[in-house]
Design a protein around this motif. Structure first.
Motif, PDB file in Angstrom:
ATOM      1  N   ARG A 181      20.545 -42.162  15.858  1.00 43.28           N
ATOM      2  CA  ARG A 181      20.703 -42.975  14.641  1.00 43.28           C
ATOM      3  C   ARG A 181      20.051 -44.357  14.812  1.00 43.28           C
ATOM      4  N   ILE A 182      20.163 -44.919  16.013  1.00 43.88           N
ATOM      5  CA  ILE A 182      19.590 -46.236  16.290  1.00 43.88           C
ATOM      6  C   ILE A 182      18.079 -46.143  16.491  1.00 43.88           C
ATOM      7  N   MET A 183      17.651 -45.168  17.282  1.00 43.08           N
ATOM      8  CA  MET A 183      16.250 -45.100  17.692  1.00 43.08           C
ATOM      9  C   MET A 183      15.350 -44.430  16.652  1.00 43.08           C
ATOM     10  N   ALA A 184      15.889 -43.472  15.905  1.00 46.80           N
ATOM     11  CA  ALA A 184      15.084 -42.738  14.939  1.00 46.80           C
ATOM     12  C   ALA A 184      15.878 -42.535  13.656  1.00 46.80           C
ATOM     13  N   PRO A 185      16.150 -43.615  12.918  1.00 49.57           N
ATOM     14  CA  PRO A 185      17.029 -43.500  11.751  1.00 49.57           C
ATOM     15  C   PRO A 185      16.497 -42.537  10.673  1.00 49.57           C
ATOM     16  N   ARG A 186      15.190 -42.405  10.548  1.00 54.43           N
ATOM     17  CA  ARG A 186      14.638 -41.487   9.530  1.00 54.43           C
ATOM     18  C   ARG A 186      14.961 -40.042   9.883  1.00 54.43           C
ATOM     19  N   MET A 187      14.904 -39.709  11.185  1.00 53.39           N
ATOM     20  CA  MET A 187      15.236 -38.348  11.620  1.00 53.39           C
ATOM     21  C   MET A 187      16.706 -38.058  11.372  1.00 53.39           C
ATOM     22  N   SER A 188      17.553 -39.055  11.608  1.00 59.73           N
ATOM     23  CA  SER A 188      18.997 -38.872  11.459  1.00 59.73           C
ATOM     24  C   SER A 188      19.379 -38.670   9.995  1.00 59.73           C
TER      25      SER A 188
END
Length: 132
Positions: free
Chosen positions: A123-130
């Protein structure tokens, strides 16, 4: 936005676990090195901060393949907070509630904490993926 396939998520989880092993080994090696000239708490804190910094950059590059930013760097310690809370609760349940042995409880609880830690990290590192 298309739904992420299971394959990239599996790769991320595997890479996340490998980075965790590297992070743990780095922490312990640095702890032992710093212990030569520092009190144990100082050695622990310095080793922890350095290994967490390394973990951030390894996860950014290899796990999530994202550009490291100051915002992500400042939020990244939340992953350690989630890990700590989850493992602490796990140890309590294993030892205090289930009355199992305390020697292996932290290892079992740590393994159980990986999914929660991964989700917060993602969620922190790749918010778009999450969000997908």
């Amino acid at each position: 936005m298309p739904m992420p396939t299971a394959r990239p998520i599996r790769r991320q989880i595997l890479t996340f676990a490998v980075v965790g092993v590297i992070n743990t080994a780095t922490y312990y090696g640095l702890y032992l090195l710093f212990l030569i000239s520092l009190p144990y708490l100082g050695a622990h804190v310095l080793a922890f901060l350095l290994s967490m910094t390394g973990s951030f950059f390894l996860n950014a590059r290899f796990t999530y393949r994202t550009r490291p930013t100051l915002r992500k760097f400042l939020l990244f310690p939340l992953t350690n907070a989630v890990n700590f809370l989850t493992t602490t609760a796990g140890v309590y349940v294993i030892v205090g509630v289930l009355h199992e042995g305390s020697r292996l409880a932290p290892l079992v609880a740590s393994a159980a904490a990986i999914p929660a830690t991964f989700l917060v990290s993602r969620r922190i590192m790749a918010p778009r993926m999450s969000a997908a």
